[in-house]
Design an enzyme around this catalytic site. Structure first.
Site, mmCIF file in Angstrom:
data_model
loop_
_atom_site.group_PDB
_atom_site.id
_atom_site.type_symbol
_atom_site.label_atom_id
_atom_site.label_comp_id
_atom_site.label_asym_id
_atom_site.label_seq_id
_atom_site.Cartn_x
_atom_site.Cartn_y
_atom_site.Cartn_z
ATOM 1 N N ASN A 207 -14.676 26.504 18.751
ATOM 2 C CA ASN A 207 -13.607 26.953 17.850
ATOM 3 C C ASN A 207 -14.207 27.816 16.748
ATOM 4 O O ASN A 207 -15.411 28.039 16.714
ATOM 5 C CB ASN A 207 -12.843 25.749 17.287
ATOM 6 C CG ASN A 207 -13.767 24.807 16.547
ATOM 7 O OD1 ASN A 207 -14.377 25.171 15.552
ATOM 8 N ND2 ASN A 207 -13.898 23.590 17.059
ATOM 9 N N ASP A 276 -11.293 18.690 20.559
ATOM 10 C CA ASP A 276 -10.556 17.520 21.044
ATOM 11 C C ASP A 276 -10.761 17.291 22.539
ATOM 12 O O ASP A 276 -10.591 16.188 23.028
ATOM 13 C CB ASP A 276 -9.058 17.698 20.761
ATOM 14 C CG ASP A 276 -8.768 17.625 19.270
ATOM 15 O OD1 ASP A 276 -9.354 16.753 18.602
ATOM 16 O OD2 ASP A 276 -7.979 18.444 18.779
ATOM 17 N N LYS A 334 -2.176 12.539 9.678
ATOM 18 C CA LYS A 334 -3.602 12.266 9.933
ATOM 19 C C LYS A 334 -4.147 11.234 8.944
ATOM 20 O O LYS A 334 -4.934 10.359 9.307
ATOM 21 C CB LYS A 334 -4.425 13.560 9.839
ATOM 22 C CG LYS A 334 -4.230 14.425 11.076
ATOM 23 C CD LYS A 334 -4.893 15.779 10.999
ATOM 24 C CE LYS A 334 -4.349 16.642 12.147
ATOM 25 N NZ LYS A 334 -4.756 18.021 12.100
HETATM 26 N N1 CTP Z 1 -11.788 14.805 14.137
HETATM 27 C C1 CTP Z 1 -12.723 13.959 14.680
HETATM 28 N N2 CTP Z 1 -12.835 13.876 16.035
HETATM 29 C C2 CTP Z 1 -12.045 14.591 16.840
HETATM 30 C C3 CTP Z 1 -11.091 15.482 16.288
HETATM 31 C C4 CTP Z 1 -10.987 15.555 14.927
HETATM 32 O O1 CTP Z 1 -13.438 13.300 13.939
HETATM 33 N N3 CTP Z 1 -12.178 14.484 18.152
HETATM 34 C C5 CTP Z 1 -11.663 14.856 12.669
HETATM 35 C C6 CTP Z 1 -12.065 16.175 12.046
HETATM 36 O O2 CTP Z 1 -13.430 16.153 11.675
HETATM 37 C C7 CTP Z 1 -11.157 16.237 10.817
HETATM 38 C C8 CTP Z 1 -9.928 15.491 11.243
HETATM 39 O O3 CTP Z 1 -10.320 14.678 12.349
HETATM 40 O O4 CTP Z 1 -11.715 15.563 9.718
HETATM 41 C C9 CTP Z 1 -8.761 16.330 11.646
HETATM 42 O O5 CTP Z 1 -9.155 17.281 12.592
HETATM 43 P P1 CTP Z 1 -8.101 18.318 13.183
HETATM 44 O O6 CTP Z 1 -8.782 19.137 14.225
HETATM 45 O O7 CTP Z 1 -7.387 19.016 12.048
HETATM 46 O O8 CTP Z 1 -7.027 17.380 13.804
HETATM 47 P P2 CTP Z 1 -6.951 16.558 15.124
HETATM 48 O O9 CTP Z 1 -7.085 15.115 14.793
HETATM 49 O O10 CTP Z 1 -7.875 17.093 16.153
HETATM 50 O O11 CTP Z 1 -5.425 16.796 15.527
HETATM 51 P P3 CTP Z 1 -4.716 18.131 16.062
HETATM 52 O O12 CTP Z 1 -5.755 18.885 16.840
HETATM 53 O O13 CTP Z 1 -3.619 17.602 16.901
HETATM 54 O O14 CTP Z 1 -4.229 18.855 14.837
#
Ligand code: CTP
Length: 397
Positions: A207, A276, A334
Site C-alpha cells: 500500500n 489485510d 475501530k
Molecule cells: N491493523 C493491524 N492489523 C491489520 C490491519 C490493521 O494491526 N491486519 C491496525 C493498523 O495498524 C491501524 C488500525 O489497525 O492501527 C487500523 O488500520 P486500517 O487499515 O485503517 O483499518 P482496518 O482495520 O484494516 O480496516 P479497514 O481496512 O476495513 O478500514
C-alpha cells in the site's frame, strides 16, 4: 522554555542566513542565553551587528581577533553550550565537521562542545543529494548529531526540491523538544510503514504508506526520553537515531515480532498500514503470463491491533485509521471493535494529509467519547501532540 539554557548559534554562508536572525530572536524570547558565531561567508549575507543586537552578546567572527568585550576564553564558548545550533548549515560546514576539520572559530568551537549539536541544512537540491553530502550527514547522525530539515520547496538558486532550511519556528520547536524528557522510563513499541505480501519472487501486494508518521513518532518519543522499539515494514526512510529498529516485510512477520515484544512495553502505537490480505499461495517461480485473465486468491492476515486490544492489560494502545470516507464513523468503530484507547484518524484524500505527505491533518478519538481535531501540521508536530495525549492517558491509568 529555555531559561537557564545557553544556545550557541553558528551561522554559515547561505541565503537562509537571514533566517538566523529570527531563530536568535525566538530563542531570546524563550529565555535562552544566546551566543552567535558567524563564518566569513555568513557575514556576506547578514551583518554581525544584527545578531549582536538580537542576542545581546558579542558575535564571534574571527578566530584570532582580540576579543573586545568577551570575558570568556575563546574555546570556552563551546563549554557554555547546552545546544549548539548551526543554521543554516551549508554542505561545506557539514563536510568539515564530518571530516574533523577545525580551521575557524565555528568549526573549532563545535568540535570542542559537549552540548547537543543540531544542524539545519540549507543548500541546492543537487548538492544536498550529492552522495558525499549524504554520507557526511549519515556519519554525523550516527555520531549523535541532530539534523532538522531541509524542507522541499523553491530554492533561492532557482531549483525546486529538497534543500530549503526549516522555518525558524520549527527549528526552535525542535530544540524545545530535545529539552523535554517527559517520556523517560517509558517503553514504547511503534509499528510503521506498509507491509509487503509476496506473490512470487518479483511481485508483491502493498500500500501507499511511507512510514513517515510512525518514524516521526519514534524519533519524537526517543528524544523525549522513551526507550523506543520501532518495527517497520519496508520504507525509504533513514532509521531514527537511538531507537531499537526491527525490520519486517509481511504482516505475519510484524505480528510475530509484536506478539513477542508487546508485554515488555507500556505504550504501543500501531501506525503501520498492515495489509489485510495476502496471496493464499506463494509461487517460488516467477508466474508467467498467459492469454487468459488471472486471479490471485487472497487470504486474511491477522489483525495485529485486535490481538493487542484483547491482550493489552493496562497498557496504552493507540491505533490509526486511514480513511477515504465516513471518517468519524469508521474511526469510532475501530476504537470500539479493537479495544484501543486512542484512534488517530485521517482522511488520506485530504490535501496535505495522508501517506506520502510530510504534513498531516488528523482527528483524535478517545475511548471516553472525546474527540480532538488537530489542524494541518508537520508529522513531527503531530507526533508530539499524539505523545502528549498518550502521556496524559498513561498518567490517568
Ligand atoms: N491493523 C493491524 N492489523 C491489520 C490491519 C490493521 O494491526 N491486519 C491496525 C493498523 O495498524 C491501524 C488500525 O489497525 O492501527 C487500523 O488500520 P486500517 O487499515 O485503517 O483499518 P482496518 O482495520 O484494516 O480496516 P479497514 O481496512 O476495513 O478500514
Amino acid at each position: 522554555m529555555l531559561s537557564n539554557k545557553t544556545v550557541v548559534v553558528g551561522v554559515t554562508g547561505g541565503i537562509a542566513a537571514y533566517k538566523a536572525a529570527e531563530v536568535v530572536s525566538r530563542l531570546k524570547k524563550l529565555g535562552a542565553q544566546v551566543h552567535c558565531i558567524m563564518t566569513e561567508g555568513a557575514q556576506a549575507f547578514l551583518t554581525p551587528l544584527t545578531l549582536r543586537t538580537l542576542s545581546g552578546n558579542p558575535v564571534m567572527t574571527d578566530m584570532f581577533k582580540e576579543p573586545v568585550k568577551w570575558n570568556v576564553e575563546h574555546v570556552a564558548i563551546a563549554d557554555l553550550a547546552d545546544f549548539f545550533l548551526i543554521a543554516p548549515a551549508t554542505a561545506n560546514i557539514i563536510g568539515k565537521i564530518a571530516s574533523g576539520i577545525a580551521d575557524d572559530f565555528l568549526t573549532t568551537a563545535v568540535m570542542a562542545t559537549k552540548g547537543k549539536v543540531i544542524l539545519a541544512p540549507a543548500m541546492n537540491v543537487n548538492m544536498y543529494n550529492n552522495p558525499i553530502v549524504q554520507s557526511n550527514i549519515q556519519k554525523l547522525k550516527q555520531l549523535g548529531y541532530f539534523f532538522i530539515g531541509p524542507d522541499e520547496g523553491n530554492l533561492a538558486c532557482g531549483y525546486s526540491g529538497k534543500g530549503r532550511m526549516k522555518e525558524p519556528e520549527e527549528i526552535v520547536d525542535f530544540l524545545l523538544r530535545l529539552e523535554k524528557k517527559d517520556l523517560s522510563g517509558k517503553n514504547i513499541l511503534i509499528t510503521a510503514g506498509p507491509t509487503r505480501e509476496p506473490i512470487d519472487p518479483v511481485r508483491y501486494i502493498t500500500n501507499r504508506s511511507s512510514g513517515k508518521m510512525g518514524y516521526a513518532l519514534a524519533q519524537c518519543a526517543q528524544r523525549r526520553g522513551a526507550r523506543v522499539t520501532l518495527v517497520s515494514g519496508p520504507t525509504n526512510l533513514d532509521k531514527p537515531q537511538g531507537v531499537d529498529f526491527i525490520s519486517v516485510e509481511t504482516a505475519e512477520q510484524m505480528f510475530n515480532v509484536v506478539k513477542e515484544l508487546f508485554e515488555k512495553h507500556d505504550i504501543i502505537i500501531k501506525s503501520a498500514a498492515v495489509a489485510d490480505y495476502r496471496p493464499q499461495s506463494y509461487s517460488s517461480l516467477k508466474i508467467k503470463k498467459s492469454e487468459t485473465d488471472m486471479q490471485i486468491k487472497l487470504e486474511r492476515n491477522p489483525d495485529i491491533l485486535s490481538f493487542l486490544g484483547k491482550n493489552k492489560g493496562n497498557r496504552i494502545l493507540v491505533g490509526f485509521a486511514a480513511e477515504t470516507n465516513d471518517l468519524k464513523e469508521n474511526a469510532q468503530k475501530k476504537l470500539l471493535n479493537k479495544n484501543v484507547d486512542l484512534i488517530v484518524a485521517n482522511d488520506v484524500t485530504a490535501q496535505g494529509a495522508g501517506f506520502e505527505s510530510d504534513t498531516n491533518k488528523v482527528t483524535l478519538y478517545f475511548k471516553d467519547g472525546a474527540e480532538k481535531d488537530i489542524p494541518l501540521l508537520t508529522k513531527e508536530k503531530i507526533a508530539d501532540i499524539i505523545l502528549d495525549e498518550v502521556l496524559m492517558l498513561n498518567n490517568k491509568e
